[in-house]
Design a protein around this motif. Structure first.
Motif, PDB file in Angstrom:
ATOM      1  N   ALA A 161       0.848  -1.476  -0.137  1.00 37.47           N
ATOM      2  CA  ALA A 161       0.163   0.174   0.237  1.00 37.47           C
ATOM      3  C   ALA A 161       1.239   1.209   0.182  1.00 37.47           C
ATOM      4  N   ASP A 162       1.616   1.392   0.653  1.00 36.45           N
ATOM      5  CA  ASP A 162       2.822   2.465   0.651  1.00 36.45           C
ATOM      6  C   ASP A 162       3.383   2.694  -0.505  1.00 36.45           C
ATOM      7  N   ALA A 163       3.625   1.765  -1.294  1.00 40.37           N
ATOM      8  CA  ALA A 163       3.788   1.677  -2.438  1.00 40.37           C
ATOM      9  C   ALA A 163       3.568   2.147  -3.932  1.00 40.37           C
ATOM     10  N   ALA A 164       1.971   1.481  -3.302  1.00 39.98           N
ATOM     11  CA  ALA A 164       1.131   1.985  -4.423  1.00 39.98           C
ATOM     12  C   ALA A 164       1.036   3.883  -3.986  1.00 39.98           C
ATOM     13  N   ALA A 165       1.180   4.106  -2.772  1.00 43.52           N
ATOM     14  CA  ALA A 165       0.595   5.343  -2.425  1.00 43.52           C
ATOM     15  C   ALA A 165       1.902   6.455  -2.914  1.00 43.52           C
ATOM     16  N   GLY A 166       2.816   5.743  -3.445  1.00 45.89           N
ATOM     17  CA  GLY A 166       4.349   6.530  -3.893  1.00 45.89           C
ATOM     18  C   GLY A 166       4.139   6.668  -5.070  1.00 45.89           C
ATOM     19  N   GLY A 167       2.947   5.763  -5.419  1.00 45.91           N
ATOM     20  CA  GLY A 167       2.920   6.049  -7.576  1.00 45.91           C
ATOM     21  C   GLY A 167       3.210   5.113  -8.218  1.00 45.91           C
ATOM     22  N   ALA A 168       3.707   4.032  -7.234  1.00 45.04           N
ATOM     23  CA  ALA A 168       4.467   2.260  -7.867  1.00 45.04           C
ATOM     24  C   ALA A 168       3.100   1.340  -8.084  1.00 45.04           C
ATOM     25  N   SER A 169       3.233   0.887  -9.336  1.00 49.75           N
ATOM     26  CA  SER A 169       2.198  -0.732  -9.418  1.00 49.75           C
ATOM     27  C   SER A 169       3.115  -1.633  -8.707  1.00 49.75           C
ATOM     28  N   THR A 170       1.958  -2.908  -8.266  1.00 54.38           N
ATOM     29  CA  THR A 170       2.406  -3.580  -7.096  1.00 54.38           C
ATOM     30  C   THR A 170       1.492  -5.124  -8.085  1.00 54.38           C
ATOM     31  N   SER A 171       2.476  -5.894  -7.371  1.00 54.36           N
ATOM     32  CA  SER A 171       1.949  -7.350  -7.925  1.00 54.36           C
ATOM     33  C   SER A 171       2.513  -8.215  -6.611  1.00 54.36           C
ATOM     34  N   LEU A 172       1.359  -9.460  -6.647  1.00 51.24           N
ATOM     35  CA  LEU A 172       2.132 -10.225  -5.460  1.00 51.24           C
ATOM     36  C   LEU A 172       1.319 -12.000  -6.513  1.00 51.24           C
ATOM     37  N   ASP A 173       2.553 -12.468  -6.816  1.00 48.00           N
ATOM     38  CA  ASP A 173       2.370 -14.448  -6.674  1.00 48.00           C
ATOM     39  C   ASP A 173       2.485 -14.836  -5.924  1.00 48.00           C
ATOM     40  N   THR A 174       1.255 -15.941  -4.708  1.00 50.25           N
ATOM     41  CA  THR A 174       1.584 -15.739  -4.494  1.00 50.25           C
ATOM     42  C   THR A 174       2.309 -16.704  -3.783  1.00 50.25           C
ATOM     43  N   ASN A 175       2.691 -18.131  -5.048  1.00 55.10           N
ATOM     44  CA  ASN A 175       2.759 -19.634  -5.278  1.00 55.10           C
ATOM     45  C   ASN A 175       1.989 -20.316  -4.340  1.00 55.10           C
ATOM     46  N   ASP A 176       2.531 -21.559  -4.076  1.00 52.66           N
ATOM     47  CA  ASP A 176       1.028 -22.582  -3.397  1.00 52.66           C
ATOM     48  C   ASP A 176       1.745 -22.735  -1.909  1.00 52.66           C
ATOM     49  N   ASP A 177       0.291 -22.684  -1.216  1.00 52.24           N
ATOM     50  CA  ASP A 177       0.402 -22.690   0.013  1.00 52.24           C
ATOM     51  C   ASP A 177       0.570 -24.114   0.930  1.00 52.24           C
ATOM     52  N   PRO A 178       1.751 -24.701   1.308  1.00 54.82           N
ATOM     53  CA  PRO A 178       2.045 -26.127   2.182  1.00 54.82           C
ATOM     54  C   PRO A 178       0.616 -26.340   2.964  1.00 54.82           C
ATOM     55  N   SER A 179       0.312 -25.046   3.568  1.00 50.90           N
ATOM     56  CA  SER A 179      -0.628 -25.965   4.919  1.00 50.90           C
ATOM     57  C   SER A 179      -2.497 -25.914   4.162  1.00 50.90           C
ATOM     58  N   GLY A 180      -1.997 -25.351   2.882  1.00 55.75           N
ATOM     59  CA  GLY A 180      -3.751 -25.723   1.842  1.00 55.75           C
ATOM     60  C   GLY A 180      -4.940 -24.627   2.992  1.00 55.75           C
ATOM     61  N   ALA A 181      -4.085 -23.419   3.162  1.00 57.45           N
ATOM     62  CA  ALA A 181      -5.446 -23.241   3.614  1.00 57.45           C
ATOM     63  C   ALA A 181      -5.635 -21.756   2.958  1.00 57.45           C
ATOM     64  N   TRP A 182      -4.682 -21.206   2.611  1.00 53.31           N
ATOM     65  CA  TRP A 182      -5.151 -20.496   1.184  1.00 53.31           C
ATOM     66  C   TRP A 182      -5.700 -19.399   1.919  1.00 53.31           C
ATOM     67  N   ARG A 183      -5.303 -18.316   2.952  1.00 52.25           N
ATOM     68  CA  ARG A 183      -5.505 -17.082   4.018  1.00 52.25           C
ATOM     69  C   ARG A 183      -4.864 -16.040   3.602  1.00 52.25           C
ATOM     70  N   LEU A 184      -5.161 -15.017   3.150  1.00 48.37           N
ATOM     71  CA  LEU A 184      -4.241 -14.185   2.915  1.00 48.37           C
ATOM     72  C   LEU A 184      -4.536 -12.738   3.586  1.00 48.37           C
ATOM     73  N   ALA A 185      -4.085 -11.934   3.888  1.00 43.45           N
ATOM     74  CA  ALA A 185      -3.818 -10.611   5.108  1.00 43.45           C
ATOM     75  C   ALA A 185      -5.019  -9.959   4.571  1.00 43.45           C
ATOM     76  N   PRO A 186      -6.170  -9.467   5.291  1.00 45.24           N
ATOM     77  CA  PRO A 186      -6.824  -8.395   5.123  1.00 45.24           C
ATOM     78  C   PRO A 186      -5.687  -7.163   4.653  1.00 45.24           C
ATOM     79  N   GLY A 187      -6.791  -7.056   2.864  1.00 43.57           N
ATOM     80  CA  GLY A 187      -5.936  -5.104   3.137  1.00 43.57           C
ATOM     81  C   GLY A 187      -5.250  -5.987   1.546  1.00 43.57           C
ATOM     82  N   LEU A 188      -4.982  -7.060   1.460  1.00 46.70           N
ATOM     83  CA  LEU A 188      -3.760  -7.219   0.723  1.00 46.70           C
ATOM     84  C   LEU A 188      -4.129  -7.618  -0.636  1.00 46.70           C
ATOM     85  N   LEU A 189      -5.102  -7.649  -1.353  1.00 44.90           N
ATOM     86  CA  LEU A 189      -5.379  -7.741  -1.956  1.00 44.90           C
ATOM     87  C   LEU A 189      -5.507  -6.157  -2.898  1.00 44.90           C
ATOM     88  N   ALA A 190      -6.527  -5.691  -1.994  1.00 48.47           N
ATOM     89  CA  ALA A 190      -6.254  -4.419  -2.150  1.00 48.47           C
ATOM     90  C   ALA A 190      -5.468  -3.477  -2.631  1.00 48.47           C
TER      91      ALA A 190
END
Length: 338
Positions: A161-190
Motif C-alpha cells: 500500500a505504501d508503494a502504491a501511494a508513492g506511485g508504483a504499481s504492485t503485484s503478488l505471486d503467492t505460489n503454493d500454500d503448503p498448509s492448504g488454507a490459502w488465507r491472505l491478510a486483510p487488505g493485501l489484494l486491495a
C-alpha cells in the motif's frame, strides 16, 4: 491503466521474497525406494531457486534495473544465491544474511509428464520480515512466495500500500500454500495492481476468499471454475492474471477479459516457467502500460525459460523475448453486463 512513470533515480523493479538454491532431479521414481537403496536418475543440476529470485534474475536479463530484497544464511548456499544474482546484474545490496539460520533449500523431483514434487527446507525464510525491507523507490514492487514467509506476509499489505501511494504499481505471486488454507491478510489484494497465480492457485485463493467474512458472499465450495474465480479475485481489488501452462494466460479487468497464448514449445524443464512469465509480464507492463502487451511478453518469457533445466539458465534476453512476444495471440473480450 498506465504504468508508473520513470522517476529520477528510481529502480524499475523491486522484488521482495524468497531466494535459495534448487536441486533439480529428473527421472526419479514417483516414490524413491528406502532401505538405503541407491537409485540412479537421468540428470541432476544445481540452479538458482526461489520465486522472487528467479523473477529478479529474469527481469535483470530483460534489461530492467532490478533489486532483490531477500534473506539467506551465512553459508555456501547463500554465497551461491547472491553470487548468481549479482552476476546477472541484480542489485543485492538490500539482501540480509541471517547469522545462525541456514539458507532455504528446495529439491525438485521432475517427472516426464512435466509435473514435479517439490521439497523445501525453509531455513531462514520464516525469519524474514517487513523490517528487513528498506525504503527503496521503484516503479513497480513485486512480492513472491507469500505462504513461505509468515512474518513478511503480515506486513505485506502495508508495504504494498505504501508503494502504491508513492506511485508504483504492485503485484503478488503467492505460489503454493503448503498448509492448504490459502488465507491472505486483510487488505493485501486491495494493495495489489496485479495478482499472478497459476490456475490451481487462483481457484484455491478464490475459494478461501469467498469463505471469509470480509470477502464476497460466497462459500469456498461455491467457486464454479476459473471464470467464477476471476470474478471473485477481481472484486477483491487486483487484476487477476492467471497462468495456464500450455493453454496460455487469462486476465480479468473491470471491463474486459484478455487472453494470450504463444506458439507451442516442447519444454525441457518447466521449473521456474511461471516466474519467467512474471518477469516478462512486468517488463512488458513497465515498457507499455498496456495489459495485452504485458501478457504477450509474459507468455514469451515463460515459454523461453523452459529450454533448459532450472528457472534461470534459459531466461530470455530482450531481443528474443520481443521476437516471440510478437507471435503471441492476444484476444480481448468485453464483459457482458448481467
Amino acid at each position: 491503466m498506465t504504468a508508473a512513470g520513470r522517476r529520477s533515480g528510481a529502480l524499475d523493479l523491486l522484488v521482495v521474497g524468497d531466494a535459495n538454491p534448487d536441486v533439480l532431479v529428473s527421472g526419479a521414481p514417483e516414490t524413491p525406494p528406502a532401505g538405503q537403496a541407491e537409485t540412479l536418475v537421468d540428470s541432476g543440476a544445481l540452479a538458482l531457486g526461489g520465486s522472487a529470485a528467479i523473477v529478479a534474475h529474469g527481469a535483470a536479463r530483460l534489461g530492467l534495473s532490478t533489486a532483490l530484497v531477500a534473506m539467506v544464511g551465512r553459508d555456501p548456499a547463500g554465497d551461491f544465491v547472491l553470487d548468481t544474482l549479482s552476476a546477472a546484474g541484480v542489485d543485492i545490496s538490500a539482501c540480509t544474511r541471517h547469522d545462525t539460520l541456514p539458507t532455504a533449500l528446495t529439491v525438485c523431483l521432475n517427472r516426464p509428464d512435466g509435473d514435479r514434487a517439490i521439497l523445501t527446507a525453509p531455513g531462514c525464510l520464516p525469519a524474514f520480515g517487513p523490517e528487513h525491507v528498506p525504503d527503496l523507490t521503484a516503479r513497480h514492487v513485486h512480492a513472491a512466495s507469500y505462504f513461505l514467509q509468515p512474518r513478511l506476509a503480515a506486513g505485506l499489505p502495508r508495504l504494498l500500500a505504501d508503494a502504491a501511494a508513492g506511485g508504483a504499481s504492485t503485484s503478488l505471486d503467492t505460489n503454493d500454500d503448503p498448509s492448504g488454507a490459502w488465507r491472505l491478510a486483510p487488505g493485501l489484494l486491495a494493495a495489489c495492481t496485479f495478482l499472478l497465480p497459476n490456475e490451481a492457485e487462483a481457484l484455491s485463493l478464490a475459494g478461501a476468499l469467498g469463505a471469509r467474512e470480509d470477502g464476497p458472499d460466497r462459500g469456498a465450495d461455491e467457486i464454479d471454475g476459473l471464470d467464477d474465480a476471476l470474478d471473485v479475485l477481481r472484486a477483491a481489488g487486483p487484476v487477476p492474471v492467471v497462468k495456464r501452462g500450455r493453454h496460455g494466460v487469462v486476465a480479468r479487468t473491470g471491463t474486459e477479459t484478455v487472453t494470450a497464448r504463444g506458439p507451442e514449445v516442447v519444454p525441457v524443464d518447466t521449473v521456474g516457467a511461471g516466474d519467467g512469465f512474471d518477469a516478462g509480464f512486468l517488463a512488458g507492463w513497465l515498457a507499455s502500460g498496456a495489459l495485452p502487451q504485458a501478457l504477450a511478453w509474459g507468455c514469451a518469457c515463460g515459454a523461453l525459460s523452459t529450454r533448459a533445466a532450472g528457472g534461470t539458465t534459459a531466461q530470455a534476453g530482450p531481443d528474443e523475448a520481443a521476437a516471440l512476444a510478437a507471435r503471441v495471440e492476444v484476444g480481448v473480450a468485453p464483459l457482458t453486463a448481467v
